[in-house]
Design an enzyme around this catalytic site. Structure first.
Site, short mmCIF file in Angstrom:
data_model
loop_
_atom_site.label_atom_id
_atom_site.label_comp_id
_atom_site.label_asym_id
_atom_site.label_seq_id
_atom_site.Cartn_x
_atom_site.Cartn_y
_atom_site.Cartn_z
N LYS A 1 0.77 68.22 6.61
CA LYS A 1 0.68 66.80 6.94
C LYS A 1 -0.75 66.48 7.35
CE LYS A 1 -0.34 66.48 10.72
NZ LYS A 1 -1.47 67.04 11.55
N TYR B 1 2.86 61.98 13.80
CA TYR B 1 4.05 62.54 14.47
C TYR B 1 4.89 61.42 15.09
CZ TYR B 1 2.33 67.30 13.98
OH TYR B 1 1.91 68.50 13.46
P1 NAD Z 1 -9.23 74.16 10.11
O1 NAD Z 1 -10.57 73.50 10.11
O2 NAD Z 1 -8.95 75.15 11.18
O3 NAD Z 1 -9.02 74.91 8.71
C1 NAD Z 1 -9.29 74.27 7.49
C2 NAD Z 1 -9.54 75.33 6.42
O4 NAD Z 1 -9.88 74.70 5.20
C3 NAD Z 1 -10.72 76.26 6.78
O5 NAD Z 1 -10.36 77.59 6.51
C4 NAD Z 1 -11.82 75.80 5.84
O6 NAD Z 1 -12.71 76.85 5.48
C5 NAD Z 1 -11.02 75.33 4.65
N1 NAD Z 1 -11.75 74.40 3.79
C6 NAD Z 1 -11.68 74.39 2.45
N2 NAD Z 1 -12.48 73.46 1.94
C7 NAD Z 1 -13.08 72.85 2.96
C8 NAD Z 1 -14.03 71.80 3.05
N3 NAD Z 1 -14.51 71.18 1.97
N4 NAD Z 1 -14.41 71.42 4.28
C9 NAD Z 1 -13.92 72.00 5.39
N5 NAD Z 1 -13.02 73.03 5.36
C10 NAD Z 1 -12.61 73.44 4.15
O7 NAD Z 1 -8.16 73.01 10.08
P2 NAD Z 1 -6.61 73.17 10.43
O8 NAD Z 1 -6.39 72.79 11.85
O9 NAD Z 1 -6.13 74.49 9.98
O10 NAD Z 1 -5.97 71.98 9.55
C11 NAD Z 1 -5.72 72.14 8.16
C12 NAD Z 1 -4.56 71.21 7.74
O11 NAD Z 1 -3.40 71.58 8.46
C13 NAD Z 1 -4.79 69.73 8.04
O12 NAD Z 1 -4.23 68.94 7.01
C14 NAD Z 1 -4.02 69.50 9.33
O13 NAD Z 1 -3.56 68.16 9.49
C15 NAD Z 1 -2.88 70.46 9.16
N6 NAD Z 1 -2.34 70.93 10.46
C16 NAD Z 1 -1.00 70.86 10.66
C17 NAD Z 1 -0.45 71.28 11.85
C18 NAD Z 1 1.04 71.23 12.09
O14 NAD Z 1 1.48 71.47 13.20
N7 NAD Z 1 1.83 71.00 11.06
C19 NAD Z 1 -1.29 71.75 12.86
C20 NAD Z 1 -2.66 71.83 12.62
C21 NAD Z 1 -3.17 71.41 11.40
#
Ligand code: NAD
Length: 374
Positions: free
Chosen positions: A139, A224
């Site tokens: 999401k 949420y």
């Molecule tokens: P994060 O920054 O920790 O991780 C993102 C990942 O994407 C990194 O490994 C990064 O290297 C990679 N990536 C690939 N291409 C990229 C680019 N062009 N720029 C930046 N990063 C790039 O983020 P996250 O917290 O893991 O969030 C990722 C997704 O998961 C989002 O859509 C977020 O909304 C979702 N999320 C959902 C929940 C949940 O509880 N369902 C919780 C946190 C995050």
């Protein structure tokens, strides 16, 4: 073979846990809610995006009964090496963002879980679908309803599932509130309040870059409250009004919302009043009011434990690792067509995106915006 053996070991362990609960730790029992038959297939998943949430999902999958992490897609070779050794992932199942279309020729991967910045989801999910693999997507599913619909269409054309990572749809206390509402224990629903927020740190992160995030707190955390309003009330909203407040226009640039309050109107006069913010901590609260009862949940959407009170006493359902249960349930949806209590398909994601589009329009115009989610 190894996958199947591992799975069968886990399946029999969970069967034991259910048979003799008094001798088993709570976590083993509660994460094994899905009783797996001997013939159940294991969903072999590759994770795309090895960041903070991707790592959380990978850890949770280790306790799944019928999901195995078998591959990765990443642009960072050092992370791939770490994951290969931590999760015993073979080199032939490792891809980067340029070459992952070749996953279509890999019979050892069933599904790809896209866990990258929001704006990348659309193209990545469409490529996964074209490779003939099921797509699980975090999401918000996209940064607009139009993009979300394109993802739904691509997955339909390819004949693969598109599932959105709505982990709360499998959380036991949440499901208990939905049961109470459906069974009429709350009477006629009149009002919902959803408050979601945290103070965001590093100003250089992708969440504050409109090109990658598609918006600020609303895309990330306000979703949420939107999704919660729908599953708590059990109806679809027909209009929205919204107001924005910004205290730091340097950190929260054009197109990045800091705080938005919004109201959703439902048929029969039910109202939801919600707050989405990157400027307040400890904000994770749902309140549902009906003619015969009420429910107050805090925390309501965090990683858990989810806690709550109702007019009839506290919510006491088992504590689970949300992502473990979500992934096992998604295997059942993909392999057996199981219908979850609250949908997690792409169409469900598009509804939330339509509401977000309408909230942004309401902020911009100051008008009440009509919604048509059917
Ligand atoms: P994060 O920054 O920790 O991780 C993102 C990942 O994407 C990194 O490994 C990064 O290297 C990679 N990536 C690939 N291409 C990229 C680019 N062009 N720029 C930046 N990063 C790039 O983020 P996250 O917290 O893991 O969030 C990722 C997704 O998961 C989002 O859509 C977020 O909304 C979702 N999320 C959902 C929940 C949940 O509880 N369902 C919780 C946190 C995050």
């Amino acid at each position: 073979m190894k996958t199947r053996r591992l799975f069968l070991q886990k399946a029999s362990l969970s069967a034991m846990a259910l048979a003799v609960p008094a001798f088993n730790p709570l976590s083993a029992m509660t994460n094994s809610m899905n009783i797996v038959s001997k013939d159940s297939e294991v969903l072999r998943v590759a994770i795309m995006g090895l960041g903070s949430y991707g790592t959380r999902v990978a850890e949770a999958i280790q306790d799944c009964n019928r999901v195995k992490l078998v591959g990765v897609i990443s642009g960072t070779p050092s992370k791939v090496e770490d994951w290969k050794s931590t999760y015993n992932i073979p080199a032939k199942n490792c891809y980067d963002y340029d070459n992952f279309d070749a996953i279509k020729d890999n019979p050892d991967i069933d599904a790809v879980y896209v866990i990258t910045p929001n704006a990348l989801h659309k193209d990545q999910v469409i490529r996964v679908a074209k490779a003939g693999k099921h797509a699980i997507c975090e999401k918000p599913m996209a940064i607009s309803a139009e993009d979300g619909q394109a993802m739904v269409d691509a997955c339909k054309t390819a004949g693969v599932h598109l599932l959105i990572g709505y982990r709360m749809h499998f959380e036991p206390n949440t499901l208990e509130v939905i049961r109470m509402r459906k069974d009429g224990e709350l009477g006629e629903i009149r009002f919902f309040q959803g408050l979601c927020g945290f103070v965001i740190g590093d100003p250089t992160q992708w969440r504050l870059d409109r090109i990658l995030s598609g918006g600020g707190a609303m895309m990330d955390i306000g979703i949420y409250a939107i999704n919660g309003a729908r599953y708590m009330i059990g109806e679809e909203p027909i209009w929205v009004t919204a107001q924005e407040v910004k205290t730091d226009s340097e950190k929260f640039k054009e197109g990045i919302d800091e705080t938005i309050t919004f109201q959703l109107g439902f048929p029969n006069g039910v109202i939801a009043s919600c707050l989405s913010t990157y400027n307040m901590n400890n904000l994770d609260r749902f309140y549902l009011n009906g003619s015969n009862g009420w429910v107050e949940m805090q925390p309501s959407t965090g990683y858990g434990p989810i806690e709550g009170q109702t007019h009839a006493g506290p919510l006491t359902e088992p504590i689970v690792t949300h992502q473990t249960v979500q992934m096992d349930e998604m295997a059942a949806i993909i392999f057996e067509g199981k219908q979850p209590e609250v949908p997690v398909n792409g169409e469900e994601g598009v509804k939330d995106m339509k509401i977000i589009d309408a909230i942004f329009e309401a902020v911009k115009t100051g008008e009440k915006v009509a919604l048509n989610l059917s």
